[in-house]
Design a protein around this motif. Structure first.
Motif, PDB file in Angstrom:
ATOM      1  N   UNK A 464       0.870  -1.173   0.000  1.00 23.89           N
ATOM      2  CA  UNK A 464       0.000   0.000   0.000  1.00 23.89           C
ATOM      3  C   UNK A 464       0.908   1.225   0.000  1.00 23.89           C
ATOM      4  N   UNK A 465       0.932   1.936  -1.115  1.00 15.76           N
ATOM      5  CA  UNK A 465       1.888   3.038  -1.281  1.00 15.76           C
ATOM      6  C   UNK A 465       1.171   4.370  -1.057  1.00 15.76           C
ATOM      7  N   UNK A 535       1.518  -7.600   4.325  1.00 15.19           N
ATOM      8  CA  UNK A 535       0.858  -6.418   3.782  1.00 15.19           C
ATOM      9  C   UNK A 535       1.696  -5.236   4.252  1.00 15.19           C
ATOM     10  N   UNK A 536       2.382  -4.583   3.314  1.00 18.42           N
ATOM     11  CA  UNK A 536       3.361  -3.554   3.649  1.00 18.42           C
ATOM     12  C   UNK A 536       2.788  -2.176   3.357  1.00 18.42           C
ATOM     13  N   UNK A 537       2.835  -1.303   4.347  1.00 22.45           N
ATOM     14  CA  UNK A 537       2.339   0.059   4.226  1.00 22.45           C
ATOM     15  C   UNK A 537       3.537   0.992   4.066  1.00 22.45           C
ATOM     16  N   UNK A 538       3.637   1.649   2.923  1.00 22.54           N
ATOM     17  CA  UNK A 538       4.765   2.527   2.620  1.00 22.54           C
ATOM     18  C   UNK A 538       4.266   3.970   2.628  1.00 22.54           C
ATOM     19  N   UNK A 539       4.807   4.778   3.530  1.00 21.27           N
ATOM     20  CA  UNK A 539       4.371   6.170   3.662  1.00 21.27           C
ATOM     21  C   UNK A 539       5.532   7.099   3.313  1.00 21.27           C
ATOM     22  N   UNK A 540       5.553   7.568   2.060  1.00 20.51           N
ATOM     23  CA  UNK A 540       6.613   8.446   1.554  1.00 20.51           C
ATOM     24  C   UNK A 540       5.975   9.532   0.687  1.00 20.51           C
ATOM     25  N   UNK A 541       6.546  10.715   0.726  1.00 22.68           N
ATOM     26  CA  UNK A 541       6.071  11.753  -0.195  1.00 22.68           C
ATOM     27  C   UNK A 541       6.174  11.238  -1.621  1.00 22.68           C
ATOM     28  N   UNK A 542       7.296  10.622  -1.961  1.00 22.58           N
ATOM     29  CA  UNK A 542       7.560  10.059  -3.303  1.00 22.58           C
ATOM     30  C   UNK A 542       6.986  10.962  -4.393  1.00 22.58           C
ATOM     31  N   UNK A 550       8.246   2.783 -10.866  1.00 20.17           N
ATOM     32  CA  UNK A 550       9.285   1.790 -10.589  1.00 20.17           C
ATOM     33  C   UNK A 550       8.826   0.847  -9.487  1.00 20.17           C
ATOM     34  N   UNK A 551       8.310   1.410  -8.390  1.00 18.97           N
ATOM     35  CA  UNK A 551       7.846   0.577  -7.277  1.00 18.97           C
ATOM     36  C   UNK A 551       6.734  -0.366  -7.737  1.00 18.97           C
ATOM     37  N   UNK A 552       5.829   0.163  -8.551  1.00 14.95           N
ATOM     38  CA  UNK A 552       4.730  -0.671  -9.042  1.00 14.95           C
ATOM     39  C   UNK A 552       5.259  -1.818  -9.902  1.00 14.95           C
ATOM     40  N   UNK A 553       6.256  -1.518 -10.729  1.00 17.63           N
ATOM     41  CA  UNK A 553       6.769  -2.534 -11.652  1.00 17.63           C
ATOM     42  C   UNK A 553       7.459  -3.684 -10.936  1.00 17.63           C
ATOM     43  N   UNK A 554       7.902  -3.461  -9.707  1.00 17.15           N
ATOM     44  CA  UNK A 554       8.570  -4.524  -8.955  1.00 17.15           C
ATOM     45  C   UNK A 554       7.584  -5.550  -8.399  1.00 17.15           C
ATOM     46  N   UNK A 562      -1.748   2.103  -5.052  1.00 12.82           N
ATOM     47  CA  UNK A 562      -1.317   3.487  -4.851  1.00 12.82           C
ATOM     48  C   UNK A 562      -2.443   4.264  -4.179  1.00 12.82           C
ATOM     49  N   UNK A 563      -2.102   4.916  -3.079  1.00 13.77           N
ATOM     50  CA  UNK A 563      -3.081   5.676  -2.307  1.00 13.77           C
ATOM     51  C   UNK A 563      -2.642   7.134  -2.291  1.00 13.77           C
ATOM     52  N   UNK A 564      -3.390   7.973  -2.980  1.00 18.21           N
ATOM     53  CA  UNK A 564      -3.062   9.398  -3.039  1.00 18.21           C
ATOM     54  C   UNK A 564      -3.771  10.120  -1.898  1.00 18.21           C
TER      55      UNK A 564
END
Length: 643
Positions: A464-465, A535-542, A550-554, A562-564
């Motif tokens: 979850x980005x 289930x990994x929660x990634x919290x970055x401005x990115x 890139x992250x999605x392609x991995x 992707x969570x905006x």
């Protein structure tokens, strides 16, 4: 009458045959702006009688409009074809012209001198056998003179005319000429390739030393420009080099024929030769060499042919057919020279499209090892690459490609990089060598699969980005969601931007290049965690779409969400829990997203959260519902499980 007609036809035939058999020299004119490149080519065309009468009349008329002095003809107008070029008196695009003398045929590329258009000069140099480097006798050697010299040498040009032009404006002074030649020879000692230098004093406008030695320079004993161009040794297509044919097209007109079409880059091939298809490595024998004019007994470098195989082996567009006993190398990691050609700086860690011949793959460019100062040719520190900068770096591809080092084969050792978002060509690259780690590092087989680990946890892996401005509420929502998932008995982990910078990414700053590397590392860590079934929660401005892609392609299809967290900057700044916006406004923090560094919002995020009128708990519940309805919280029934 019949006899006369036959004689005329015979004469024409003999002339055409002689013309066809002349050798062809490809060369470029290069150097700094306004050194006389276009004028020189125009003079060559004029003196070689390659201008028709109507063209000459139009040229004389155009020359009057721009107020040309001297004999009334502005020769530069012959090659400055763009309206903007004529208006400004500069060269912008690469202009190719053909002309011939009794002894040789020529294709010349007039390349621009402006630093802004250096990429066009490199384009012209990539196929040239020789270069005419123009120098204004009044100005001497300039930075762009050195830059063009380095690029020409780097691209494999071995013959260089040091054309000291406008000698008439310095009174044909030999000392001026000798000083420029001495300075240049000192500089040229550090060029990357071996270059044969022929200095010639010229006045392109007046025609001095263009077609024959001029009495204006009695002290000069070398050849005129045309004499040199007619006699300089051209490196013949070396059929002794290993055979290489990059496949451009699989020719399948019917069920009874399957051939592989392309232009031979080097070497020669005959029916019966043993060849290898790369990167697969499968070998077979050539059965036919097919052309529009019929089958050939032999084909050599420069010819476009279709080859047929004795065996059915998998070969596709972008593959390379090579001699079996002297194959090209295959790798997915290289050291390269890059000429950066975009106004947008290179961001190490960002993924670009790499195109080598007909092969297109994805490439990740690493931080440069060093740059090259074109004035001194010394190695300089470089963390990125700006417009026209030359750097040495390494890159990694998403799949191996066949290649030869550029010094061994210009056709199979060069490539371009293309921006994935804009589709602009951003760099020209030359392969130095493959990295040994590319062949020394292998995937270690692991018996327990990611599906088995996910099944053990009773869930489906996901990343979850969370992306959004600083202060948008990403970490707060991620924390609330993790508590909800934990209470539901699910296995999770949070990768938070601030927390990661205390350890894994503590060496990174906040420049655009550092942000790209920040996300590259975190994306790979997130992928490893998903392989563990979490289930990994990634919290970055990115802030950049390219890195989120890139992250999605991995991730496997459907497992990247992707969570905006879409919060207006005014609201995010009003919260300013960490006081960062205040410092950024005061100039105490540089490269702050939303202030002096851009944020690229997602175009098609799976989930969009507006925090202007809702709580973090409400947002977390919406995401939880999404996960539940899409099967992420049920027992994972993946494609395979177990040991």
């Amino acid at each position: 009458m019949r006899l006369n007609d036959d004689l005329i036809a015979s004469d024409i035939g003999a002339y055409l045959e002689a013309h066809e058999n002349k050798s062809l020299l490809r060369f470029i004119t290069c150097g700094s702006v306004d050194d006389g490149k276009s004028t020189l080519i125009g003079r060559l065309l004029y003196d070689s009688k390659m201008i028709f009468e109507d063209q000459l009349a139009a040229l004389e008329n155009d020359s009057k409009k721009v107020g040309t002095q001297g004999e009334g003809i502005d020769f530069a107008l012959l090659v400055d074809g763009l309206a903007a070029e004529r208006e400004q008196g500069i060269t912008i695009d690469v202009a190719y012209r053909f002309f011939a003398t009794p002894n040789r045929k020529f294709i010349v590329a007039d390349t621009p001198g402006h630093e802004q258009y250096t990429r066009n000069m490199a384009t012209g140099a990539s196929t040239a056998d020789a270069a005419i480097l123009m120098i204004d006798a009044r100005k001497g050697i300039l930075t762009q003179t050195r830059r063009h010299s380095f690029i020409a040498s780097l691209l494999g040009i071995k013959h260089l005319v040091l054309a000291v032009n406008k000698m008439d404006l310095v009174g044909y002074n030999q000392d001026v000429f000798d000083d420029i030649v001495a300075d240049y020879r000192t500089f040229a000692e550090g060029l990357p390739g071996k270059v044969n230098i022929q200095p010639i004093p010229l006045s392109a406008l007046a025609g001095t030393n263009m077609t024959e030695r001029s009495p204006e320079t009695p002290w000069y004993e070398g050849p005129s420009l045309i004499e040199y161009l007619e006699t300089v040794e051209i490196e013949a297509e070396d059929t002794a080099r290993p055979f290489r044919l990059p496949v451009q097209w699989v020719n399948r007109p019917n069920l009874d024929f399957r051939g592989f079409a392309g232009q031979i880059s080097s070497g020669a091939v005959r029916p019966g030769d043993r060849v290898r298809s790369l990167p697969s490595g499968r070998e077979t024998t050539i059965t036919r060499i097919v052309t529009a004019g019929g089958d050939l007994d032999e084909a050599v470098a420069g010819q476009s042919v279709t080859l047929t195989f004795a065996d059915e082996i998998d070969t596709s567009r972008g593959d390379m057919i090579v001699s079996a006993d002297q194959p090209a190398e295959v790798s997915d990691q290289f050291q390269v020279h890059l000429l950066w050609m975009s106004e947008q700086a290179l961001l190490p860690g960002r993924r670009y499209i790499l195109k080598a011949g007909a092969k297109t793959v994805t490439a990740t460019v690493n931080a440069p090892k060093h740059g090259i100062d074109v004035n001194t040719l010394a190695e300089t520190p470089a963390r990125a690459a700006e417009l026209n900068q030359i750097v040495v770096t390494t890159l990694s591809l998403d799949q191996p490609i066949p290649f030869d080092p550029y010094k061994d084969n210009r056709e199979t050792g060069g490539f371009i990089l293309i921006d994935r978002q804009s589709n602009d060509t951003v760099a020209l690259g030359l392969i130095d060598f493959a990295l040994r780690r590319a062949s020394n590092i292998h995937w270690q087989a692991i018996d327990i699969s990611r599906d088995a680990l996910a099944e053990q946890k009773g869930q489906r892996p996901a990343v979850l980005w969370f992306t959004g401005l600083s202060g948008s509420g990403k970490s707060t929502i991620a924390n609330a969601l993790q508590k909800r998932l934990f209470a539901y008995g699910r296995h999770t982990f949070i990768l938070d931007g601030d927390n990661v910078r205390h350890g894994l990414n503590r060496d990174l700053g906040f420049t655009d290049a550092d942000r790209v590397e920040n996300i590259r590392r975190v994306a790979n860590v997130a992928r490893l965690m998903s392989d563990a079934g979490l289930i990994t929660l990634v919290s970055f401005i990115s802030p950049f779409r390219a890195e989120r892609q890139l992250a999605r392609s991995l991730m496997p299809e459907g497992e990247f969400i992707e969570i905006h967290v879409d919060t207006p900057i005014e609201i995010a700044e009003s919260r300013d829990v960490k006081g960062l916006y205040k410092k950024a406004r005061a100039g105490e923090i540089r490269n702050f997203t939303g202030i002096d560094s851009p944020y690229e919002p997602p175009r098609n995020a799976e989930i969009r959260i507006s925090t202007a009128d809702r709580t973090a708990e409400d947002a977390a519940e919406e995401i939880f519902t999404y996960l539940e309805t899409h099967g992420f919280l049920s027992v994972w029934d993946g494609p395979g499980s177990g040991i």
